[in-house]
Design an enzyme around this catalytic site. Structure first.
Site, mmCIF file in Angstrom:
data_model
loop_
_atom_site.group_PDB
_atom_site.id
_atom_site.type_symbol
_atom_site.label_atom_id
_atom_site.label_comp_id
_atom_site.label_asym_id
_atom_site.label_seq_id
_atom_site.Cartn_x
_atom_site.Cartn_y
_atom_site.Cartn_z
ATOM 1 N N GLU A 1 14.111 -3.281 -4.355
ATOM 2 C CA GLU A 1 13.207 -3.670 -5.424
ATOM 3 C C GLU A 1 13.909 -3.612 -6.782
ATOM 4 O O GLU A 1 13.568 -4.354 -7.696
ATOM 5 C CB GLU A 1 11.983 -2.732 -5.414
ATOM 6 N N GLY B 1 0.827 -1.212 0.000
ATOM 7 C CA GLY B 1 0.000 0.000 0.000
ATOM 8 C C GLY B 1 0.852 1.249 0.000
ATOM 9 O O GLY B 1 1.029 1.899 1.036
#
Lengths: 381, 404
Positions: free
Chosen positions: B249, B127
């Site tokens: 990431e 989120g």
């Protein structure tokens, strides 16, 4: 996997870079190009003194005995300084052919002279009807006495104008396009029947058209006198790998020059490098440079691959990537510099010209892409 | 300088390859090879197969189920997963939240959540993005107000991938509303919260994307109570953890193995004609495009090794800004492969599969593989947008490498 230089290789790199910084600034290069032969014998002698000309000559013949990594170190430095002296034909192509395939007599005669800078050699293998096909050879070699006589014409012989001796490919048997029956011969540039037409190339290089009429010649080596094509192809591949690395040196220098310019040049009250549109173009140039660097490393590391097909695939693939990247960086650098990039008095255009000529040499990106596309997958396992 | 894998690395690759290829259920492999994804149950099944082998979270500390592999071994593992058409372990738990928890979480959080991530007992979603906070993530507005021993969360997240499957969501929330005032740094009022998706007040609304699929969602929070023990690290320090997460990431984001597998498949498909037509391999222009893609992929792969070799020397260092090259070029190559597939399908790319056959139990129109090429092409436009858009990556290169 390791992409580092050894301590000795790093030392060599520092030596070459320091030397070129001192002797090969933009103005010094300009002076060298203005000499009658288009390059400087003084600088060539200095290159010999610091071990550049003999870098790839075996130690047994007085050379440095360097391998592919040493060659990579040298060519990147030479590329970043846009060196016009005849390093590639003499110290790479001919030194390699003689060391690997030459008779003892020829090796003893020429290799020490390459090391001390007194010998200049050139490789004459291209013919006008098919300059990119080393197997398309109309020039003939016929036995005569204990040597041969050569007849034919060679084109685009790099530094063929100043060479004292030429290594020439010539047909001893078969038809014009047969892969078998192509020999390699050593010819004295002053031999009777040899004519040369000297000219400059777009990037301040030099070349010659060579015509041979009953020119006396020696076989370069016993084996390559009858079947020299594989040796010639390996040498051309080595040359392609070398100019790929040279191009990376040139691209890195050109990119640094461009980034510096963007930070310095002011318009609208700001350095133009403050504008995101220009930053992103510089970033894209950097990506192209790094991908090209990866392929140049891979090309150079493949030069001693024993499988000739694999070797050529890896090097031709690099030539495609480098050709495309070189044009992209050259065009973008010129655009980002604006007017100044269009002038002869500024370095960026000279890098652009060299990169464009590197693409054209031994087949451009499209040429190699077309050939590779007919040869199956390039993907590794 | 040496571009070869060591003998140990070659043996490692062989071991990993043979395990993955024998353990991967064929129906999952075929789905991924055809450009699809495993279902929720299939993802869980595959993760548990890896977990039983001890390989579901290989890059984690050994204490939490990691393998202790070198960076090169980890890269080989990733590559082999992709080459085998195996699903990548679910990134949200394994690559994003896990490292944040074992680096910044408290002992109770580690013990509670890490083992459940490793076994995919908990499906996590992310989120971060909001309608008004995309590339400018730090301007996010979803609020968390401390009331007694709970935060009360209000606001909206979006682009939440696979939220419809998720048991948990990790969120960036604004705990200091004053930090949005002029003169304050908006990064300094953000916290990192773990929220149970079953909590009252959470609504998930699916978003259909241009490929026709439903991968992403909007998630609405309406007075959602989150126990204070679900705060990770310190209040108002969440931006630091988010930056850490986003840096991780970018590792492995090039997905060279997956693209290699796609290009290989394209070459295979090109050998055969379809619907009575000639093989695409006879089309010189197409084969040159494919070859150019193979060359660029090779260049990317070597660049990845170069970055990796640098990282391996300093594994605990900051993310290497050169990984932005890998993100940009990796995403372009992934897209390039889907473009080639689309081109290969020719006019049969037009057929929408569900409308042509499935719904009416009719024979498929055109070759089976062709029907997924257009959706896949459209879907893959996302890869240059997510994970820090390619424009953000160019900003990183400009700033951190070129010094603008």
């Amino acid at each position: 996997m390791n992409f580092d230089l050894s301590e000795d290789q790093q030392l060599l790199k520092d030596t070459f870079e320091r030397f070129l910084k001192q002797t090969y600034g933009f103005e010094q290069r300009k002076a060298a190009c203005a000499k009658p032969e288009g390059w400087s014998h003084d600088i060539w002698r200095e290159m010999a003194e610091i071990g550049l000309t003999g870098l790839l000559v075996p130690e047994a013949h007085g050379g440095f005995g360097g391998g592919k990594v040493e060659a990579m170190v040298a060519l990147e430095a030479l590329g970043s300084a846009l060196v016009v002296e005849p390093f590639l034909p003499t110290a790479v192509l001919c030194a390699h052919l003689i060391a690997k395939h030459g008779t003892t007599a020829i090796a003893e005669e020429y290799l020490p002279k390459i090391v001390d800078g007194s010998a200049l050699l050139a490789l004459a293998h291209m013919e006008r009807q098919a300059p990119l096909d080393p197997a398309n050879v109309a020039t003939t070699a016929k036995p005569s006495g204990d040597g041969y006589v050569l007849n034919g014409e060679k084109t685009l012989v790099l530094h063929g104008d100043s060479a004292q001796a030429l290594i020439v490919s010539a047909r001893v048997a078969g038809n014009q396009t047969d892969r078998a029956g192509i020999g390699l011969f050593l010819v004295d540039a002053k031999a009777s029947g040899l004519k040369r037409q000297a000219y400059a190339t777009q990037d301040n290089g030099r070349a010659a058209e060579i015509s041979l009429y009953d020119v006396p010649a020696r076989a370069l080596g016993e084996a390559v006198a009858k079947d020299g094509l594989l040796a010639l192809e390996a040498t051309i591949d080595l040359g392609m790998a070398c100019i790929c690395v040279e191009a990376v040196g040139a691209m890195a220098a050109l990119h640094a020059l461009t980034v510096d310019y963007l930070k310095m040049r002011k318009q609208f009250g700001l350095p133009i490098g403050a504008f995101q549109v220009l930053q992103h173009r510089a970033a894209d140039m950097y990506i192209a440079l790094e991908l090209a660097r990866s392929m140049a490393i891979s090309a150079m590391m493949s030069t001693d691959e024993p499988d000739a097909h694999k070797r050529h695939q890896a090097i031709a693939a690099a030539k495609v990537q480098i050709g495309r990247a070189g044009m992209m960086l050259g065009e973008e650098a010129t655009q980002l510099h604006g007017g100044i990039g269009m002038t002869m008095e500024y370095a960026s255009g000279h890098y652009f010209k060299r990169l464009t000529m590197i693409d054209a040499q031994w087949g451009d990106a499209d040429h190699h892409l077309g050939q590779l596309a007919r040869q199956g997958s390039l993907l590794s396992d | 300088m040496d571009m070869q894998l060591t003998a140990d690395e070659v043996a490692f690759r062989k071991e990993v390859r043979s395990f993955i290829r024998s353990a991967l259920p064929t129906q999952i492999r075929d789905k991924v090879a055809a450009g699809g994804y495993g279902s929720r149950d299939e993802m869980i099944e595959w993760t548990r197969i890896l977990h039983a082998k001890g390989w579901s979270v290989p890059h984690w500390p050994v204490q939490w189920g990691g393998t202790g592999w070198s960076p090169m071994q980890l890269a080989i593992f990733d590559d082999e997963i992709q080459l085998a058409n195996a699903p990548q372990p679910l990134a949200f738990g394994v690559n994003m939240l896990g490292p944040v928890l074992y680096t910044f979480g408290n002992e109770a959080q580690k013990a509670r959540f890490l083992p459940r991530i490793a076994n995919l007992d908990d499906w996590w979603c992310q989120g971060f993005s909001e309608p008004g906070a995309g590339s400018d993530l730090a301007s996010l507005k979803t609020s968390a107000r401390l009331e007694g021993n709970a935060y009360i969360v209000n606001g909206q997240k979006t682009w939440t991938t696979l939220a419809q499957y998720a048991e948990w969501i990790f969120c960036l929330v604004r705990t200091d509303p004053e930090s949005l005032q002029p003169g304050r740094k908006k990064q300094e009022g953000i916290s990192f919260l773990l929220i149970d998706m079953k909590t009252k007040g959470i609504t998930v609304r699916p978003i259909q994307t241009i490929d026709g699929g439903v991968e992403v969602n909007e998630v609405f929070f309406d007075d959602v109570r989150v126990p204070v023990e679900n705060l990770v690290g310190q209040e108002n320090r969440g931006w630091d953890y988010a930056k850490f997460l986003l840096g991780n990431e970018r590792n492995g984001i090039a997905r060279t193995g997956a693209t290699k597998e796609k290009l290989r498949r394209i070459r295979q498909l090109a050998q055969n004609g379809y619907e009575g037509g000639p093989p695409r391999a006879h089309d010189r222009r197409f084969m040159e495009k494919l070859t150019a893609a193979e060359i660029e992929l090779r260049a990317l792969e070597i660049t990845q090794w170069r970055v990796l070799a640098r990282v391996a020397k300093n594994p605990k260092g900051k993310p290497d800004p050169a990984s932005s090259i890998l993100k940009i070029k990796g995403s372009q190559m992934q897209q390039c492969a889907t473009e080639l597939l689309l081109e290969m399908a020719g006019p049969y790319a037009m057929v929408r599969k569900s409308s042509a056959s499935d719904a009416h139990n009719q024979p498929p129109v055109g070759p089976e593989w062709a029907a997924v090429t257009a959706p896949q092409y459209f879907n893959y436009r996302k890869v240059s947008i997510y994970g820090g858009s390619n424009e953000i990556q160019r900003n990183i290169i400009a700033k951190a490498i070129l010094g603008f």
